[in-house]
Design an enzyme around this catalytic site. Structure first.
Site, PDB file in Angstrom:
ATOM      1  CB  CYS A   1      88.876  89.451  11.323  1.00 13.59           C
ATOM      2  SG  CYS A   1      87.308  90.287  11.239  1.00 13.59           S
TER       3      CYS A   1
ATOM      4  CD  GLU B   1      80.718  91.994  18.838  1.00 15.14           C
ATOM      5  OE1 GLU B   1      81.658  92.338  18.081  1.00 15.14           O
ATOM      6  OE2 GLU B   1      80.827  91.132  19.720  1.00 15.14           O
TER       7      GLU B   1
HETATM    8 FE1  SF4 Z   1      85.943  89.494  12.817  1.00 15.33          FE
HETATM    9 FE2  SF4 Z   1      84.379  90.097  14.829  1.00 15.33          FE
HETATM   10 FE3  SF4 Z   1      83.744  88.075  13.237  1.00 15.33          FE
HETATM   11 FE4  SF4 Z   1      85.824  87.876  14.857  1.00 15.33          FE
HETATM   12  S1  SF4 Z   1      83.688  88.105  15.437  1.00 15.33           S
HETATM   13  S2  SF4 Z   1      85.743  87.249  12.719  1.00 15.33           S
HETATM   14  S3  SF4 Z   1      86.579  89.950  14.861  1.00 15.33           S
HETATM   15  S4  SF4 Z   1      83.836  90.200  12.699  1.00 15.33           S
END
Ligand code: SF4
Length: 652
Positions: free
Chosen positions: A13, A124
Site C-alpha cells: 500500500c 498500530e
Molecule cells: Fe497502508 Fe496502513 Fe497507511 Fe493504509 S494506513 S496506506 S494500509 S500503512
C-alpha cells in the site's frame, strides 16, 4: 483451462511503500539504521532490507545513539519521546493516515473515553492508545463495546469517541457503526479505515465471488493479510501462502478446467513475491494438463489467456511510437493498443512526446477492445489518477506543501496539474486578490496544499495556494524570530514613511528605522531623504519577539562621523563650528556633518546671557573651544567664553 487472475490493488500500500522508501534513503545517508519492529510483515522483504543495512529491533534501548526509523504503524507518544531522547536521529515514517488517528486521540480531553476498534495487540492499535491522554479501550467486536457500557466503564453521557484500526474490515465497520449509532448515539465515530485497505478488500471480494480458489499471499503475522484471508474465505476456498514455496499446488487437481484461481496479497507483500506465486501456479496448471505433449502450445495459449484484454483490465505496455495525437503501445507480443493525448494526461498544454517516448514501459487501463481489428484503446491518466489519489489523500492528512503548474483558468478557479492529476484551486484559495485576473496564473508553477481529496464523483482533488502561502510565511516568521540577532544585516525596502521614522520590509516582517537612525546627519523629516520603494541596508538595533517589533538602523558604521571626529579632534582644540539649533539651555553647533557640540548658555559669553537668540543666530559660524568629550555618550561640550577669557584663537 484454469485461469489465474491477480486482484487489483494487491500488495504494497502507499504507507508501506513510503516507509520503505524513507528507510532506504535514510540507510543510504547514514549506513546501518534501525526500525522499531519489522518495517513490513514479510520475511523475504525483511531479509532484503537487512542486506541494505535496515535492521529491526524490539526496543528503543537497542539503538541508543543510532538512527531509528519509525515504521508506518506508528508508536505510542512515550516511545517516540524516549527515542528522540536517546537516539542520534529519529526519522518518522508513520503513515499519514495513522498520524491522523494519533491526532484525533491526542486532542481528546482527559475526561473523554476513547474506543479503538481493532486488534489490541497490533502495534498500530498500541500506538493509537499511546497517544490518548484519556482512558482508551481496544475492542474487536460490537459485543465488547456493549460490555463497556453495561459495566459502567463508559456511561451514555460520557464524551466517547470511536476510531478504527486502518486495516479494519469495511463490512464489519458498517455493521458496528450502525449498531453503535442506534444503541449509543452519543458516541462520536471517526471513519479511519484506510482507503487502500478498502480497495484491496473490495477487489479481493469481487474476485473471490468468481473464483473457485483464492490464494492470499503474505506473512501470517500481517493483520491485513489475515483479514483478506478471512474475507475471501466467505466466498470460496481460500489458502495462505507466504511465498511461492508454500503453495499447496496439489489443490488444483480438485478444480474444474474452467475454474478461476484468484490471487490477492496483503499490504506488506512485495510485487516480486506475488509474481512468483502467479508463475508457479501457472506452471503447475500446465503440468497437470493431460495433454503433456502439447506443453508448448498450452504455454502459448495460457500466455494469451493471461493477457486477454477486456475493458477495465490494467496492463503493462511498451510505447512503440508517438505522434502528435497519440502513442501506439504494444501490450503483449500480439496485441497493439493506442493511447490518445487526452487519455495520456490531464494537462491541456502537454504534448504526447512530453509524456512518453518509444521504449517506455508504462501502466495503463483498457477502455475499449476492438476485436475486429485487434486493437485496444487504453488510458494512462486513469491509472495515474487512481494511484495518485491515495498519495493525495495522504498529502491532505500530512498537510505537506507541493508544487504544480497552473494549466488553465476555469469558472471559479484554476486547474493545477500535479503528477498528472487535476487539482482544482477555487478563486478564493488562489491568492489572487478579489477582482484580479486568474488568467495571469496560467503556465506558472505554484505551491499549494491539498485541502480535499476524495474518490467520490470520480475523484475530486481541491487545493489551496493561499493556505500554503500563509503557512510558508508563518514558518518564515517563526524562523526569523528564532534566528534574529542584534547587528544582523538586511537588505530591505521602504514600505511606509511616518514622521517618526520609516518601516522597512526585511522579509518576514517590517522593522522600524527611527528618524534619528536613518542617517548620521541631522534629519527633521524622513521624507526629505527616502521615498517608498527605496532599497536600504539596515542592521538590527533591538527586537522584541513578544511584541513582534524590530528596531533597525540604516546608519553605515563605516561612515560613523564620531570615529572621524575622535581621530581629528581633541579636548582643548579651538575650532570653527556652525550654530544649527538653539534651545533654552544653550546652542548646538555642528563641528563636522553628524557631530554637533553643545555651547551651554553659561559658556556663550563672559557676560550673563538670558536670551540666547539675541547673541547667536542659526547658521552663524562661531569660534569655540572643545572643553569636554564624552566618548561613551557621544557628546561634545563647546565654549566661547573660554576663548574670551584666554584670548586664544583658531587662527593662531
Ligand atoms: Fe497502508 Fe496502513 Fe497507511 Fe493504509 S494506513 S496506506 S494500509 S500503512
Amino acid at each position: 483451462m484454469i485461469q489465474i487472475i491477480t486482484a487489483e490493488n494487491a500488495g504494497f500500500c502507499f504507507g508501506v511503500e513510503r516507509a520503505i522508501e524513507i528507510a532506504e534513503k535514510t540507510a543510504e545517508r547514514c549506513g546501518e539504521i534501525y526500525t522499531l519492529g519489522e518495517l513490513i510483515h514479510n520475511e523475504t522483504a525483511v531479509s532484503r532490507l537487512r542486506e541494505k543495512g535496515i535492521v529491526p529491533v524490539n526496543d528503543v534501548s537497542e539503538c541508543v545513539g543510532k538512527t531509528l526509523v519509525l515504521r508506518s504503524h506508528g508508536v505510542p507518544r512515550a516511545t517516540e519521546q524516549e527515542a528522540r531522547r536517546v537516539c542520534a536521529e529519529v526519522v518518522d515514517a508513520t503513515c499519514p493516515f495513522v498520524r491522523k488517528i494519533h491526532r484525533i486521540a491526542g486532542e481528546l480531553p482527559k475526561e473523554a473515553k476513547l474506543i479503538v476498534m481493532g486488534d489490541r495487540e497490533h502495534p498500530e492499535v498500541v500506538g493509537i492508545m499511546g497517544h490518548a491522554q484519556c482512558i482508551a479501550f481496544a475492542c474487536r467486536a460490537f459485543g465488547e463495546v456493549e460490555a463497556l457500557f453495561t459495566s459502567g466503564e463508559i456511561t451514555p453521557d460520557d464524551n466517547a469517541v470511536m476510531v478504527f484500526q486502518t486495516t479494519f474490515d469495511r463490512g464489519k465497520y458498517s455493521e458496528i457503526t450502525e449498531k453503535v449509532r442506534t444503541e449509543f448515539p452519543r458516541v462520536k465515530i471517526y471513519d479511519t479505515v484506510c482507503n487502500a485497505t478498502v480497495k484491496r478488500q473490495q477487489s479481493a471480494v469481487e474476485l473471490a465471488k468468481r473464483a473457485a480458489l483464492m490464494i492470499v499471499v503474505g506473512g501470517r503475522s500481517s493483520s491485513n493479510t489475515r483479514k483478506l484471508f478471512e474475507i475471501c474465505g466467505r466466498y470460496c476456498k481460500t489458502v495462505f501462502a507466504a511465498d511461492a514455496s508454500e503453495l499447496p499446488v496439489q489443490i488444483i487437481k480438485d478444480l474444474r478446467s474452467d475454474s478461476i484461481i484468484g490471487i490477492t496479497a496483503g499490504a506488506s507483500t512485495p510485487v516480486d513475491t506475488i509474481k512468483e506465486v502467479h508463475e508457479k501456479m501457472n506452471k503447475e496448471i500446465i503440468k497437470n494438463n493431460e495433454n503433456e505433449e502439447d506443453f508448448a502450445s498450452l504455454l502459448e495459449q495460457d500466455d494469451q489467456s493471461f493477457n486477454r484484454l477486456y475493458a477495465g483490465k490494467r496492463v503493462k505496455a511498451t510505447v512503440v511510437s508517438v505522434s502528435k495525437k497519440e502513442a501506439v503501445v504494444e501490450v503483449s507480443a500480439k496485441q497493439t493498443g493506442y493511447i490518445t493525448l487526452e487519455e495520456l494526461t490531464n494537462d491541456p498544454n502537454a504534448q504526447v512526446e512530453d509524456i512518453v517516448k518509444p521504449g517506455d514501459e508504462i501502466e495503463a487501463v483498457v477502455i475499449k477492445v476492438d476485436d475486429s481489428v485487434g486493437t485496444a484503446a487504453l488510458s494512462k491518466k486513469r491509472v495515474d489518477a487512481d494511484r495518485n489519489l491515495e498519495k493525495l489523500m495522504a498529502l491532505k492528512e500530512s498537510g505537506e506543501i507541493v508544487e504544480g503548474n497552473v494549466a488553465q483558468a476555469v469558472k471559479g478557479g484554476v486547474i493545477v496539474i500535479y503528477e498528472n492529476t487535476r487539482v482544482f484551486i477555487p478563486a478564493s484559495q488562489s491568492g489572487v486578490p478579489h477582482g484580479g485576473k486568474l488568467e495571469d496564473l496560467k503556465g506558472k508553477p505554484v505551491k499549494f496544499k491539498i485541502i480535499e481529496a476524495t474518490n467520490e464523483r470520480g475523484g475530486r482533488v481541491v487545493g489551496s495556494i493561499r493556505q500554503a502561502t500563509r503557512e510558508r510565511r508563518e514558518a518564515e516568521r517563526a524562523k526569523f524570530w528564532e534566528t534574529i540577532e542584534v547587528g544582523q544585516k538586511f537588505e530591505g525596502e521602504v514600505r511606509s514613511i511616518e514622521n517618526y521614522g520609516v518601516f522597512v520590509d526585511i522579509g518576514p516582517i517590517d522593522g522600524l528605522v527611527h528618524t534619528a537612525d536613518l542617517t548620521w546627519n541631522r534629519v527633521s523629516n524622513p521624507k526629505d531623504i527616502v521615498n517608498i520603494g527605496d532599497k536600504l541596508t539596515v542592521v538590527v538595533k533591538s527586537f522584541d519577539p513578544e511584541k513582534k517589533r524590530v528596531s533597525l538602523s540604516a546608519k553605515n558604521p563605516d561612515e560613523n562621523p564620531w570615529t572621524k571626529f575622535l581621530e581629528e579632534y581633541s579636548k582643548g582644540d579651538v575650532i570653527k563650528a556652525t550654530v544649527v539649533s538653539i534651545t533654552e539651555f544653550g546652542a548646538f553647533a555642528q563641528i563636522i556633518p553628524g557631530v554637533d557640540g553643545l555651547i551651554h548658555i553659561s559658556q556663550i559669553s563672559t557676560e550673563r546671557v538670558t536670551d540666547i537668540k539675541s547673541v547667536l543666530k542659526i547658521g552663524q559660524e562661531v569660534e569655540v573651544k572643545i572643553i569636554d568629550i564624552d566618548e561613551e555618550k557621544n557628546r561634545v561640550s563647546l565654549s566661547i567664553r573660554a576663548l574670551m577669557e584666554s584670548g586664544e584663537s583658531s587662527e593662531e
